[in-house]
Motif scaffolding. Structure first.
Motif, short mmCIF file in Angstrom:
data_model
loop_
_atom_site.label_atom_id
_atom_site.label_comp_id
_atom_site.label_asym_id
_atom_site.label_seq_id
_atom_site.Cartn_x
_atom_site.Cartn_y
_atom_site.Cartn_z
N GLN A 130 -46.81 5.71 1.52
CA GLN A 130 -47.23 4.33 1.78
C GLN A 130 -46.29 3.32 1.10
O GLN A 130 -45.65 3.64 0.12
CB GLN A 130 -48.66 4.14 1.27
CG GLN A 130 -49.68 4.79 2.19
CD GLN A 130 -50.99 4.98 1.51
OE1 GLN A 130 -51.15 5.89 0.71
NE2 GLN A 130 -51.93 4.10 1.81
N GLY B 251 -54.85 -5.62 3.37
CA GLY B 251 -53.99 -4.46 3.54
C GLY B 251 -53.70 -3.72 2.24
O GLY B 251 -53.02 -2.70 2.25
N ALA C 231 -54.17 -1.16 -0.53
CA ALA C 231 -54.89 0.11 -0.67
C ALA C 231 -55.26 0.34 -2.13
O ALA C 231 -56.30 0.92 -2.43
CB ALA C 231 -54.05 1.26 -0.16
N GLU D 204 -51.82 -0.34 2.79
CA GLU D 204 -52.41 0.65 3.69
C GLU D 204 -51.35 1.31 4.56
O GLU D 204 -51.27 2.50 4.68
CB GLU D 204 -53.46 -0.01 4.60
CG GLU D 204 -54.74 -0.41 3.90
CD GLU D 204 -55.54 0.77 3.40
OE1 GLU D 204 -55.16 1.93 3.70
OE2 GLU D 204 -56.53 0.55 2.70
N GLN D 205 -50.54 0.52 5.20
CA GLN D 205 -49.48 1.07 6.03
C GLN D 205 -48.42 0.01 6.24
O GLN D 205 -48.65 -1.16 6.00
CB GLN D 205 -50.03 1.54 7.37
CG GLN D 205 -50.67 0.40 8.15
CD GLN D 205 -51.55 0.93 9.26
OE1 GLN D 205 -52.07 2.02 9.18
NE2 GLN D 205 -51.69 0.14 10.29
#
Lengths: 308, 241
Positions: A226, A248, A250, A264-265
């Motif tokens: 990530q 977003g 994480a 997150e991505q």
């Protein structure tokens, strides 16, 4: 292909209802420095005690230097060196007396194996008349390592040699280990310091009695996929709290002078994320903001594995 | 800003050995102060003096307005202390430990009761309240020990290697408790061997052979030593490498 100096297959051990280690599998090659990385209570010492024949496993099998840890325990004990986590030399014997004692227990003498310990021993030799209990932390470590080496073992087990030792002494200790590796010694080293993982050839990350990952330090960090950013501003505590609210995000945690923010991505591009993080922090009234992509470390990976 | 700790030429000798050699420094109210140094540099001796456990050989120091030489008992009442080695009683339950420390610091039974509930809730260990402390994971113990050290609302808390051996996740949760305490106005004096944690402090001092050789914010210290991180500063100072 080099041969395995330590093998463990499905090793498990419980103390009453507490499972100390669970289905441990690993193999350490000849001449390798293998790190067992994990916090207190992860099961590191239990695994060490089983591999050094001081504790019987509930199930599973293991060999050290080709010897079975249960059937061949007597021979096994002559070919290994074990440095326990707690300082375990005789405090009221002098430096030299300790060394002589350990040499004689293994039927050898300081003179016979002096070459092996010399690079380390010369540093404490000026204090050879001093009682071990009166040495500083770093010097105690050096003496303990000499005593572990004096019978010329094939495999070294070093249980948390760095705990409670300052960063400078720790670094010196690792330099010594690398010198020993050049002489062909195989080493299993445990540590709660994640940054020491980088100094090992391969590592196992261990937590709550289970191995979460085994690989080279590079292989471990390559598994972190990530996007990761290093971010700082003038107020670290508020920064971490705010970044967790970033869309977003994480995960976010302190990492030295920066906070590490895991997203997150990868939505669009790294650059875009960088500037949107920056703008987000501006809107939260942060000052002296710096945002940059970060290389994941073994510690980032450990935190991620713990959370999964 | 007022100083909560102030020392002047503070010295402690053991026979011929000078453990603490004329250190003069201040800790400001509400700051997180990192007290660093190699093994044997004199940190523990200095901490013992500042917590009223050991008398200095010469020089002076005040902690929370009291003199370490003349008023050590007053100091002990107003400070909190925890370390990895000594924090809680393993063979008492969580609740019993809180009650014991609350009692030692002279809290009323009603206060202890209400504080216990708040503390258990905050640490999310209400279900473990009647378990022996010895059965808890190390990270939980350390967080609990810190909260107990704050029970009597001390102005300053001394933390001696509080995160030694703790996993990386819990170590960070622990630091968030430290930040939170600082945000509430508590002063924190912390020793650690993790150099990344030195970065979390407002200011740090580095002791070498009984003397404070450097004292500044981590950022200024790195700049003045031309170092990448605190680890490098530490190595340059402690061993000149």
């Amino acid at each position: 292909m080099s041969k395995a100096k330590i093998t463990a297959e499905n090793l498990s051990k419980s103390y009453g209802s507490v499972q100390a280690i669970k289905d441990i599998n690993l193999s350490v090659q000849e001449g390798e420095i293998f790190g067992l990385i994990g916090p207190d209570g992860a099961g590191k010492t239990t695994l060490f005690r089983i591999l050094t024949s001081l504790l019987l496993p509930d199930s599973g099998a293991a060999t050290v230097a080709g010897l079975d840890i249960v059937k061949d325990y007597k021979r096994l004990r002559t070919v290994i060196g074990y440095m326990p986590g707690r300082f375990s030399l005789y405090q009221d014997l002098t430096v030299e007396e300790n060394l002589e004692f350990f040499a004689s227990v293994f039927g050898t003498s300081i003179r016979e194996n002096y070459d092996l310990i010399a690079p380390i021993y010369v540093q404490i030799e000026p204090f050879k008349e001093r009682r071990a209990g009166a040495l500083s932390g770093g010097m105690k470590q050096k003496l303990a390592l000499c005593c572990t080496l004096i019978h010329k073992p094939e495999v070294l087990f070093l249980d948390e040699p760095g705990t409670g030792v300052d960063p400078v002494s720790r670094k010196e200790f690792w330099d010594m280990l690398r010198n020993l590796r050049q002489q062909g010694l195989t080493m299993l080293v445990s540590t709660p310091y994640m940054d020491e993982a980088e100094l090992c050839d391969r590592v196992a990350l261990i937590q709550k009695g289970e191995i979460m990952a085994i690989d080279t330090p590079k292989g471990i960090t390559a598994s972190f996929r990530q996007p990761l950013f290093a971010v700082r501003s003038d107020n670290m505590y508020q920064l971490i709290k705010d970044l967790r609210e970033f869309e977003g995000a994480a995960d976010c945690y302190a990492f030295g002078e920066y906070a590490h923010l895991k997203l997150e991505q990868l939505s669009e591009s790294w650059k875009l994320s960088e500037s949107s993080i920056h703008d987000f922090l501006l809107s939260k009234n942060h000052r002296n903001i710096e945002v940059k992509p970060a290389e994941p470390t073994v510690e980032d990976c450990f935190i991620e594995l713990m959370k999964n | 800003m007022t100083n909560i700790i102030s020392t002047h030429q503070l010295t402690r000798t053991f026979g011929k050995f000078i453990a603490v050699n004329a250190i003069t420094f201040e800790v400001r109210e509400g700051e997180i102060f990192g007290f660093l140094g190699a093994n044997g540099a004199g940190k523990t001796t200095a901490l013992k003096i500042l917590t009223g456990l050991l008398s200095p050989s010469s020089g002076s120091a005040t902690v929370a307005g009291f003199d370490v030489k003349k008023q050590p008992e007053q100091i002990k009442r107003r400070i909190g202390y925890m370390s990895q080695k000594f924090s809680l009683y393993e063979d008492l339950t969580v609740r019993e430990n809180i009650r014991l420390y609350g009692g030692i610091y002279g809290l009323k039974m009603s206060e202890i009761k209400s504080k216990t509930a708040i503390l258990l809730e905050k640490l999310q260990i209400t279900e473990e309240a009647d378990k022996l402390v010895g059965s808890l994971p190390l990270g939980w113990k350390q967080k609990l020990a810190f909260s107990v050290a704050l029970l009597h609302e001390p102005k300053i808390v001394f933390l001696d290697e509080p995160t030694s051996g703790v996993d990386p996740l819990t170590r960070r949760q622990f630091w968030e408790l430290i930040y939170e305490a600082a945000a509430n106005g508590v002063t924190l004096m912390v020793t650690t061997h993790y150099m990344d944690e030195a970065e979390y402090c407002d200011r740090v001092s580095i002791m070498v052979s009984g003397k404070i050789e450097a004292l500044d914010t981590p950022r200024a210290m790195k700049a003045s030593f031309g170092a990448e991180d605190m680890d490098e500063v530490f190595r340059k100072l402690a061993r000149g490498v």
